[in-house]
Write an enzyme that holds these catalytic residues in place. Sequence first.
Site, PDB file in Angstrom:
ATOM      1  N   ASP A   1      -8.187   5.389 -14.929  1.00 32.40           N
ATOM      2  CA  ASP A   1      -9.303   6.222 -15.722  1.00 32.40           C
ATOM      3  C   ASP A   1     -11.032   4.683 -16.307  1.00 32.40           C
ATOM      4  O   ASP A   1     -10.099   3.890 -16.573  1.00 32.40           O
ATOM      5  CB  ASP A   1      -9.032   6.794 -17.292  1.00 32.40           C
ATOM      6  CG  ASP A   1      -8.066   8.117 -16.445  1.00 32.40           C
ATOM      7  OD1 ASP A   1      -9.159   8.957 -16.306  1.00 32.40           O
ATOM      8  OD2 ASP A   1      -7.523   8.240 -17.522  1.00 32.40           O
TER       9      ASP A   1
ATOM     10  N   LEU B   1       3.466   0.873 -11.457  1.00 33.96           N
ATOM     11  CA  LEU B   1       2.840   0.873 -10.448  1.00 33.96           C
ATOM     12  C   LEU B   1       4.402   1.738  -9.714  1.00 33.96           C
ATOM     13  O   LEU B   1       5.630   0.652 -10.457  1.00 33.96           O
ATOM     14  CB  LEU B   1       2.958  -0.485  -9.222  1.00 33.96           C
ATOM     15  CG  LEU B   1       1.802  -1.676  -9.008  1.00 33.96           C
ATOM     16  CD1 LEU B   1       2.529  -3.038  -8.894  1.00 33.96           C
ATOM     17  CD2 LEU B   1       0.503  -1.007  -9.525  1.00 33.96           C
ATOM     18  N   GLU B   2       4.740   2.077  -8.852  1.00 35.50           N
ATOM     19  CA  GLU B   2       5.568   3.144  -8.632  1.00 35.50           C
ATOM     20  C   GLU B   2       6.329   2.955  -7.361  1.00 35.50           C
ATOM     21  O   GLU B   2       5.396   3.340  -6.648  1.00 35.50           O
ATOM     22  CB  GLU B   2       5.709   4.765  -9.234  1.00 35.50           C
ATOM     23  CG  GLU B   2       5.257   5.338 -10.802  1.00 35.50           C
ATOM     24  CD  GLU B   2       3.708   4.761 -10.158  1.00 35.50           C
ATOM     25  OE1 GLU B   2       3.264   5.010  -9.993  1.00 35.50           O
ATOM     26  OE2 GLU B   2       3.430   5.056 -11.504  1.00 35.50           O
TER      27      GLU B   2
ATOM     28  N   GLN C   1      -3.637  -1.564  -3.337  1.00 39.47           N
ATOM     29  CA  GLN C   1      -5.092  -2.232  -3.764  1.00 39.47           C
ATOM     30  C   GLN C   1      -5.683  -0.952  -4.088  1.00 39.47           C
ATOM     31  O   GLN C   1      -5.414  -0.173  -4.083  1.00 39.47           O
ATOM     32  CB  GLN C   1      -5.414  -2.222  -2.210  1.00 39.47           C
ATOM     33  CG  GLN C   1      -5.329  -0.969  -1.144  1.00 39.47           C
ATOM     34  CD  GLN C   1      -5.359  -0.910   0.241  1.00 39.47           C
ATOM     35  OE1 GLN C   1      -6.361  -2.261   0.546  1.00 39.47           O
ATOM     36  NE2 GLN C   1      -5.312  -0.898   0.883  1.00 39.47           N
TER      37      GLN C   1
ATOM     38  N   GLN D   1      -0.883  -1.654 -22.224  1.00 42.55           N
ATOM     39  CA  GLN D   1       0.179  -2.248 -22.017  1.00 42.55           C
ATOM     40  C   GLN D   1      -0.016  -3.510 -21.105  1.00 42.55           C
ATOM     41  O   GLN D   1      -0.663  -3.796 -19.988  1.00 42.55           O
ATOM     42  CB  GLN D   1       0.744  -0.930 -20.900  1.00 42.55           C
ATOM     43  CG  GLN D   1       0.114  -0.921 -19.948  1.00 42.55           C
ATOM     44  CD  GLN D   1       0.604   0.426 -18.865  1.00 42.55           C
ATOM     45  OE1 GLN D   1       1.149   0.856 -19.459  1.00 42.55           O
ATOM     46  NE2 GLN D   1       0.187   0.091 -17.775  1.00 42.55           N
TER      47      GLN D   1
END
Length: 190
Positions: A126, A135-136, A155, A179
């Site tokens: 956002d 990152l998952e 990316q 974070q």
Amino acid sequence: MSVLCDKEISKYIQEGMIDFSRSETDWDTVQKQINPNTLDLTLGRFIQWPKETQMPLVFGRKYDPEEFWELKEVNSDEGVLLAPGDLFLGCSREYFRMPKDVCGQVYTKSSLGRVFINHMMAGVIDAGFEGTITLELRNEGKHNVVIPYGARVVQIQFSYLNDQPEADYSQRVSRYMGQIRPEPSRPEKK
């Protein structure tokens, strides 16, 4: 909305979109990560590895992350080994200070996708967000894959908003603002 090109991405980085005092990388390295219309992000030092448990995590409710996640530091010589089906939460080495009129969308790098490592879901950044990008990553393939520390794994494609929002991410009750490590799901703040 329009997508930012390499010149615009570079301009925003020069203006502070990436805070190098809080990043695990530097200006020269990030400049090499700029593509015609995206910016590559690299795997940071810490990951959250899911623990085996039979206890359910109730989405949206408060829980103890230590019951479900183990924080690990990525060995710079060994990287992260992902067996088929393995997944983890990682974070970018890059620390962002998103402008108030720009948002981002995270995509898996095609070269990583070709070894069947997928960046899953939560890919919107956002306007006004500040922090590293969680990152998952999941191994969807049939082979063990090692992802080195600092590897280009995703990316971001940046877009201008058609107007400044009434309240950007920094002005809302946010769960992930500032974070620096990969953050598991947090309950909504009210």
